[in-house]
Design a protein around this motif. Structure first.
Motif, PDB file in Angstrom:
ATOM      1  N   ASP A  64       0.818  -1.212   0.000  1.00  0.00           N
ATOM      2  CA  ASP A  64       0.000   0.000   0.000  1.00  0.00           C
ATOM      3  C   ASP A  64       0.854   1.265   0.000  1.00  0.00           C
ATOM      4  N   GLN A  65       2.024   1.176   0.635  1.00  0.00           N
ATOM      5  CA  GLN A  65       2.923   2.326   0.624  1.00  0.00           C
ATOM      6  C   GLN A  65       3.413   2.615  -0.789  1.00  0.00           C
ATOM      7  N   TYR A  66       3.804   1.576  -1.505  1.00  0.00           N
ATOM      8  CA  TYR A  66       4.201   1.758  -2.898  1.00  0.00           C
ATOM      9  C   TYR A  66       3.056   2.383  -3.713  1.00  0.00           C
ATOM     10  N   SER A  67       1.849   1.893  -3.486  1.00  0.00           N
ATOM     11  CA  SER A  67       0.685   2.395  -4.218  1.00  0.00           C
ATOM     12  C   SER A  67       0.408   3.855  -3.873  1.00  0.00           C
ATOM     13  N   ASN A  68       0.485   4.183  -2.591  1.00  0.00           N
ATOM     14  CA  ASN A  68       0.230   5.561  -2.157  1.00  0.00           C
ATOM     15  C   ASN A  68       1.281   6.525  -2.693  1.00  0.00           C
ATOM     16  N   LEU A  69       2.524   6.085  -2.704  1.00  0.00           N
ATOM     17  CA  LEU A  69       3.589   6.915  -3.272  1.00  0.00           C
ATOM     18  C   LEU A  69       3.342   7.150  -4.755  1.00  0.00           C
ATOM     19  N   ASN A  70       2.957   6.106  -5.449  1.00  0.00           N
ATOM     20  CA  ASN A  70       2.675   6.225  -6.878  1.00  0.00           C
ATOM     21  C   ASN A  70       1.539   7.213  -7.139  1.00  0.00           C
ATOM     22  N   ASP A  71       0.515   7.173  -6.291  1.00  0.00           N
ATOM     23  CA  ASP A  71      -0.610   8.102  -6.446  1.00  0.00           C
ATOM     24  C   ASP A  71      -0.159   9.548  -6.278  1.00  0.00           C
ATOM     25  N   ILE A  72       0.693   9.793  -5.280  1.00  0.00           N
ATOM     26  CA  ILE A  72       1.189  11.148  -5.041  1.00  0.00           C
ATOM     27  C   ILE A  72       1.957  11.655  -6.248  1.00  0.00           C
ATOM     28  N   ALA A 110       5.895  13.645   3.467  1.00  0.00           N
ATOM     29  CA  ALA A 110       6.293  13.624   4.882  1.00  0.00           C
ATOM     30  C   ALA A 110       5.203  12.999   5.748  1.00  0.00           C
ATOM     31  N   LYS A 111       3.954  13.349   5.477  1.00  0.00           N
ATOM     32  CA  LYS A 111       2.829  12.778   6.233  1.00  0.00           C
ATOM     33  C   LYS A 111       2.712  11.278   5.985  1.00  0.00           C
ATOM     34  N   LEU A 112       2.826  10.894   4.727  1.00  0.00           N
ATOM     35  CA  LEU A 112       2.724   9.484   4.370  1.00  0.00           C
ATOM     36  C   LEU A 112       3.868   8.684   4.984  1.00  0.00           C
ATOM     37  N   HIS A 113       5.056   9.251   4.960  1.00  0.00           N
ATOM     38  CA  HIS A 113       6.242   8.604   5.518  1.00  0.00           C
ATOM     39  C   HIS A 113       6.033   8.318   7.006  1.00  0.00           C
ATOM     40  N   LYS A 114       5.557   9.308   7.727  1.00  0.00           N
ATOM     41  CA  LYS A 114       5.348   9.165   9.175  1.00  0.00           C
ATOM     42  C   LYS A 114       4.323   8.068   9.472  1.00  0.00           C
ATOM     43  N   LYS A 115       3.222   8.055   8.731  1.00  0.00           N
ATOM     44  CA  LYS A 115       2.186   7.039   8.931  1.00  0.00           C
ATOM     45  C   LYS A 115       2.721   5.644   8.602  1.00  0.00           C
ATOM     46  N   TYR A 116       3.494   5.574   7.543  1.00  0.00           N
ATOM     47  CA  TYR A 116       4.041   4.287   7.097  1.00  0.00           C
ATOM     48  C   TYR A 116       4.969   3.688   8.153  1.00  0.00           C
ATOM     49  N   ILE A 117       5.893   4.485   8.641  1.00  0.00           N
ATOM     50  CA  ILE A 117       6.836   4.002   9.651  1.00  0.00           C
ATOM     51  C   ILE A 117       6.088   3.602  10.920  1.00  0.00           C
ATOM     52  N   SER A 118       5.054   4.344  11.259  1.00  0.00           N
ATOM     53  CA  SER A 118       4.244   4.017  12.430  1.00  0.00           C
ATOM     54  C   SER A 118       3.573   2.654  12.264  1.00  0.00           C
ATOM     55  N   LYS A 119       3.063   2.388  11.072  1.00  0.00           N
ATOM     56  CA  LYS A 119       2.417   1.098  10.802  1.00  0.00           C
ATOM     57  C   LYS A 119       3.428  -0.045  10.884  1.00  0.00           C
ATOM     58  N   LEU A 120       4.623   0.181  10.352  1.00  0.00           N
ATOM     59  CA  LEU A 120       5.649  -0.856  10.390  1.00  0.00           C
ATOM     60  C   LEU A 120       6.102  -1.142  11.819  1.00  0.00           C
ATOM     61  N   THR A 121       6.344  -0.093  12.591  1.00  0.00           N
ATOM     62  CA  THR A 121       6.841  -0.276  13.955  1.00  0.00           C
ATOM     63  C   THR A 121       5.798  -0.925  14.859  1.00  0.00           C
ATOM     64  N   ALA A 122       4.540  -0.833  14.474  1.00  0.00           N
ATOM     65  CA  ALA A 122       3.485  -1.491  15.248  1.00  0.00           C
ATOM     66  C   ALA A 122       3.508  -3.005  15.034  1.00  0.00           C
ATOM     67  N   GLN A 123       4.150  -3.450  13.957  1.00  0.00           N
ATOM     68  CA  GLN A 123       4.162  -4.871  13.609  1.00  0.00           C
ATOM     69  C   GLN A 123       5.546  -5.514  13.739  1.00  0.00           C
ATOM     70  N   LEU A 124       6.592  -4.697  13.665  1.00  0.00           N
ATOM     71  CA  LEU A 124       7.947  -5.232  13.564  1.00  0.00           C
ATOM     72  C   LEU A 124       8.886  -4.669  14.612  1.00  0.00           C
ATOM     73  N   THR A 125      10.007  -5.364  14.811  1.00  0.00           N
ATOM     74  CA  THR A 125      11.071  -4.836  15.660  1.00  0.00           C
ATOM     75  C   THR A 125      11.823  -3.755  14.884  1.00  0.00           C
ATOM     76  N   ASN A 126      12.639  -2.987  15.586  1.00  0.00           N
ATOM     77  CA  ASN A 126      13.422  -1.940  14.920  1.00  0.00           C
ATOM     78  C   ASN A 126      14.349  -2.540  13.857  1.00  0.00           C
ATOM     79  N   GLU A 127      14.918  -3.700  14.173  1.00  0.00           N
ATOM     80  CA  GLU A 127      15.814  -4.362  13.219  1.00  0.00           C
ATOM     81  C   GLU A 127      15.055  -4.787  11.967  1.00  0.00           C
TER      82      GLU A 127
END
Length: 223
Positions: A64-72, A110-127
């Motif tokens: 979805d991040q790839y798709s959202n970036l493409n839309d922008i 910038a807004k999309l980036h922040k949301k994306y990283i937030s979604k990833l960190t909710a599911q994954l470790t920092n590594e």
């Protein structure tokens, strides 16, 4: 009567053209979704997840991040084309409008980036998040960091730390970039900053590069 028949024929042709264009757009969209889904699958396969539901969830977040970036970027291109056409005879107005449009794109990214990283960190470790970021940027960060250490054997820990800081910053920009070339360009920009820093630290990068090449050739011959 003939005029009416011609009108009906023209309307029919117009309808067919629109339908064809819509079908083609839908096909292209499906093809694009297939590509970014497969790309996301490859990234997820390398981050060590075993739970099938989580694998799918993380894959979808990346897709979805790839798709959202493409839309922008697609909307930006349409906007820029429109602004250039409307201000074709006024360079000052055109440049001002284009600069404003680009600032809006940067804000959206910038807004999309922040949301994306937030979604990833909710599911994954920092590594694991780092592995996703590397996957989205062709692993340029670890490859480049390793290369600097192999090229300059006397780097201090502080110098290594500074190199990593700038490579991480480059990666944060690169994951939002619209193409492979643009992703590489971000790292190229920061590698220039790193090289200037190392030169200021007293390293002769040309000499270091020559010596590194000698070591690599010697290693290849030994194998």
């Amino acid at each position: 009567m003939m005029k009416l028949s011609i009108l009906v024929l023209l309307l029919s042709c117009s309808s067919l053209t629109i339908t064809f264009a819509q079908d083609k757009a839908a096909e292209e969209k499906l093809a694009y979704i297939k590509v970014i889904t497969e790309r996301s699958d490859k990234i997820v396969a390398k981050i060590g997840l075993t739970n099938e539901k989580k694998i799918e969830k993380v894959r979808n977040i990346i897709r979805d991040q790839y798709s959202n970036l493409n839309d922008i970027y697609a909307n930006r291109d349409l906007k820029i084309k429109d602004l250039k056409e409307k201000n074709a005879s006024n360079k000052v107005e055109r440049d001002s409008a284009l600069a404003k449009a680009n600032r809006l794109v940067e804000a959206d990214l910038a807004k999309l980036h922040k949301k994306y990283i937030s979604k990833l960190t909710a599911q994954l470790t920092n590594e694991q998040v780092d592995l996703v970021k590397n996957g989205m940027t062709y692993n340029i960060l670890p490859i480049t960091y390793k290369a600097y250490q192999e090229e300059i054997l006397t780097l201090t820990e502080d110098q290594k730390k500074q190199i990593m800081v700038w490579l991480i910053e480059a990666r944060e920009h690169a994951i939002d970039a619209e193409s492979s070339d643009k992703k590489h360009a971000w790292f190229g920009k920061y590698k220039g900053r790193i090289n200037n820093y190392l030169s200021a630290q007293g390293y002769d990068l040309k000499k270091e590069g020559i010596e590194w090449e000698k070591r690599r050739k010697a290693g290849a011959q030994a194998n």
